[in-house]
Write a protein that holds these residues in place. Structure first.
Motif, PDB file in Angstrom:
ATOM      1  N   MET A  92      96.260 143.429  84.620  1.00 12.99           N
ATOM      2  CA  MET A  92      94.941 143.324  85.250  1.00 12.99           C
ATOM      3  C   MET A  92      93.825 143.409  84.224  1.00 12.99           C
ATOM      4  SD  MET A  92      93.295 145.457  88.393  1.00 12.99           S
ATOM      5  CE  MET A  92      91.819 144.802  89.214  1.00 12.99           C
ATOM      6  N   GLN A  93      92.892 142.496  84.322  1.00 12.10           N
ATOM      7  CA  GLN A  93      91.659 142.496  83.536  1.00 12.10           C
ATOM      8  C   GLN A  93      90.711 143.484  84.230  1.00 12.10           C
ATOM      9  OE1 GLN A  93      89.416 138.883  84.017  1.00 12.10           O
ATOM     10  NE2 GLN A  93      88.405 139.052  82.035  1.00 12.10           N
ATOM     11  N   LYS A  94      90.549 144.673  83.675  1.00 13.08           N
ATOM     12  CA  LYS A  94      89.867 145.738  84.407  1.00 13.08           C
ATOM     13  C   LYS A  94      88.408 145.414  84.722  1.00 13.08           C
ATOM     14  CE  LYS A  94      91.356 149.130  81.641  1.00 13.08           C
ATOM     15  NZ  LYS A  94      91.612 150.484  81.118  1.00 13.08           N
ATOM     16  N   PHE A 336     102.659 138.721  86.788  1.00 16.57           N
ATOM     17  CA  PHE A 336     101.561 138.410  87.701  1.00 16.57           C
ATOM     18  C   PHE A 336     100.281 138.934  87.073  1.00 16.57           C
ATOM     19  CE2 PHE A 336      98.788 139.251  91.343  1.00 16.57           C
ATOM     20  CZ  PHE A 336      98.895 138.047  92.042  1.00 16.57           C
ATOM     21  N   ALA A 337      99.234 138.130  87.102  1.00 17.84           N
ATOM     22  CA  ALA A 337      97.966 138.514  86.467  1.00 17.84           C
ATOM     23  C   ALA A 337      96.850 138.595  87.498  1.00 17.84           C
ATOM     24  CB  ALA A 337      97.594 137.518  85.372  1.00 17.84           C
ATOM     25  N   LEU A 348      98.902 134.218  81.085  1.00 18.03           N
ATOM     26  CA  LEU A 348     100.242 133.815  81.486  1.00 18.03           C
ATOM     27  C   LEU A 348     100.818 132.782  80.521  1.00 18.03           C
ATOM     28  CD1 LEU A 348      99.871 133.636  85.361  1.00 18.03           C
ATOM     29  CD2 LEU A 348     100.950 135.418  83.992  1.00 18.03           C
ATOM     30  N   ALA A 349      99.980 131.868  80.045  1.00 16.51           N
ATOM     31  CA  ALA A 349     100.452 130.884  79.063  1.00 16.51           C
ATOM     32  C   ALA A 349     100.858 131.576  77.766  1.00 16.51           C
ATOM     33  CB  ALA A 349      99.362 129.850  78.795  1.00 16.51           C
ATOM     34  N   PHE A 350     100.090 132.600  77.390  1.00 12.80           N
ATOM     35  CA  PHE A 350     100.412 133.335  76.170  1.00 12.80           C
ATOM     36  C   PHE A 350     101.710 134.133  76.318  1.00 12.80           C
ATOM     37  CE2 PHE A 350     100.073 137.649  74.277  1.00 12.80           C
ATOM     38  CZ  PHE A 350     100.322 137.292  72.962  1.00 12.80           C
ATOM     39  N   LEU A 351     101.822 134.884  77.404  1.00 12.66           N
ATOM     40  CA  LEU A 351     102.998 135.738  77.584  1.00 12.66           C
ATOM     41  C   LEU A 351     104.284 134.928  77.699  1.00 12.66           C
ATOM     42  CD1 LEU A 351     101.711 138.451  80.094  1.00 12.66           C
ATOM     43  CD2 LEU A 351     102.170 138.745  77.659  1.00 12.66           C
ATOM     44  N   LEU A 352     104.200 133.798  78.381  1.00 10.17           N
ATOM     45  CA  LEU A 352     105.394 132.980  78.592  1.00 10.17           C
ATOM     46  C   LEU A 352     105.570 131.911  77.520  1.00 10.17           C
ATOM     47  CD1 LEU A 352     105.090 132.632  82.470  1.00 10.17           C
ATOM     48  CD2 LEU A 352     106.530 134.214  81.198  1.00 10.17           C
ATOM     49  N   ASP A 353     104.573 131.822  76.621  1.00  9.53           N
ATOM     50  CA  ASP A 353     104.624 130.860  75.515  1.00  9.53           C
ATOM     51  C   ASP A 353     104.838 129.444  76.027  1.00  9.53           C
ATOM     52  OD1 ASP A 353     104.482 130.077  72.880  1.00  9.53           O
ATOM     53  OD2 ASP A 353     106.618 130.351  72.502  1.00  9.53           O
TER      54      ASP A 353
END
Length: 354
Positions: A92-94, A336-337, A348-353
């Protein structure tokens, strides 16, 4: 099959949503059968010895600060992947919550007749406004609104909102300026009465609550995907949120059957009837909670370093994290973001490359 999902978080900073050191909040769950917990406890003990880590129990945030700790994190992530066990992760982006609360408060048709009921549920109109507010706002002004809203002075809240919305009404973005002028029509006295009522029932805005609620719903969908009929939840002992989280779990697990489909494709189903129980326990007694903490901390730090353009660490934990997050056992539900659309897509693109 009897399975326990162990849950922990990383990045909690209380009311300070603009904590420069921890702008991200993550929740992780590691699902383990009894034999897997035994195997991983033995593996983790050997890793602590190999990497000369003297902590009584592993804490992801501390481990990520040293080279030796980072190596243990990498190896622990690889061990969880090798166990072929499901994981669940919410990021989560706080600061998004602060902007989201402004939109929730000031576009609610109950307190502002300039808006209709659609503003209460349709992300296709809400999300672009939240993103614009977050992008153009002075962080200190937005944080002042958020902090005062959590206080007990309704007049101060109304004044802070008035100043904040006036500033937005001067925006060079004509659409945002027009929306801000509409939001200025909010009946803040009526709004404040509702805020106090919700607070008296133990229900108010919290990044932790939002992330935990998303985790619950996602895990129930994940259990259905994996054909797991019953999941026991064990959360790290948490005095601040224990009663609230228990109430949320009770409400979602015992709700009348219902399905909500949103314009952006999200689906919310009730009840979360595969999540059979929720308990809280000390992390030192459960290797699953410690591993959930490692997954949550590694994910949080990876996102924060990506956003800050921090050079790659000497210990390459990111490939191990990505391998874990790309597991088919996540069922495409996790990671999930929660944040602005642009932030979610980037993360999500970064985490999943991809």
């Amino acid at each position: 099959m009897s399975i326990v999902a162990y849950i922990d978080e990383s990045g909690h900073s209380g009311a300070d949503l603009y904590d420069v050191h921890q702008p991200i909040l993550t929740y992780a769950a590691v699902w383990l059968e009894e034999y897997q917990a035994t195997v991983l406890a033995d593996k983790l003990a050997k890793l602590r010895k190999r990497h000369h880590v003297q902590l009584r129990e592993i804490k992801g945030a501390k481990l990520m600060k040293t080279a030796g700790g980072q190596r243990l994190v990498r190896d622990a992530l690889e061990a969880v992947s090798a166990a072929a066990t499901p994981i669940s992760i919410v990021a989560m982006q706080k600061a998004y919550m602060a902007a989201g609360v402004v939109v929730d408060d000031c576009t609610d048709y109950v307190y502002n007749d300039a808006f209709d009921e659609r503003w209460g549920w349709d992300p296709l109109i809400r999300e672009p406004l939240i993103e614009k507010i977050l992008r153009v706002s002075d962080p200190q002004a937005l944080m002042r609104v958020w902090q005062l809203r959590g206080g007990d002075d309704g007049a101060a809240v109304a004044q802070a909102y008035g100043s904040f919305l006036f500033g937005l009404s001067l925006s060079l973005d004509d659409e945002l300026a027009a929306r801000a002028r509409q939001m200025q029509r909010t009946n803040f006295k009526q709004l404040w009465s509702a805020v106090q009522g919700a607070r008296s029932m133990g229900s108010d805005y919290s990044p932790n609550l939002s992330a935990f609620n998303a985790l619950l719903h996602g895990m129930d969908e994940q259990a259905a995907c994996l054909r797991v009929p019953a999941v026991t939840l064990v959360h790290d002992a948490q005095q601040q949120f224990q009663a609230l989280f228990t109430r949320v779990w009770t409400l979602t697990s015992q709700a009348h059957p219902a399905t909500y489909r949103f314009p952006n494709g999200n689906i919310l189903r009730f009840p979360t009837d595969r999540l059979k129980s929720l308990a809280f326990a000390e992390s030192g007694a459960h290797v699953g909670i410690q591993l959930a903490d490692v997954v949550a901390a590694a994910t949080r730090v990876a996102i924060e370093e990506h956003a800050g353009g921090t050079p790659d660490r000497s210990v390459p934990y990111l490939p191990a994290l990505r391998d874990l997050l790309r597991s088919p056992l996540a069922c495409g539900i996790f990671p999930f973001a929660i944040g602005t659309d642009s932030w979610k897509y980037d993360v999500l693109a970064f985490l999943l490359d991809v």
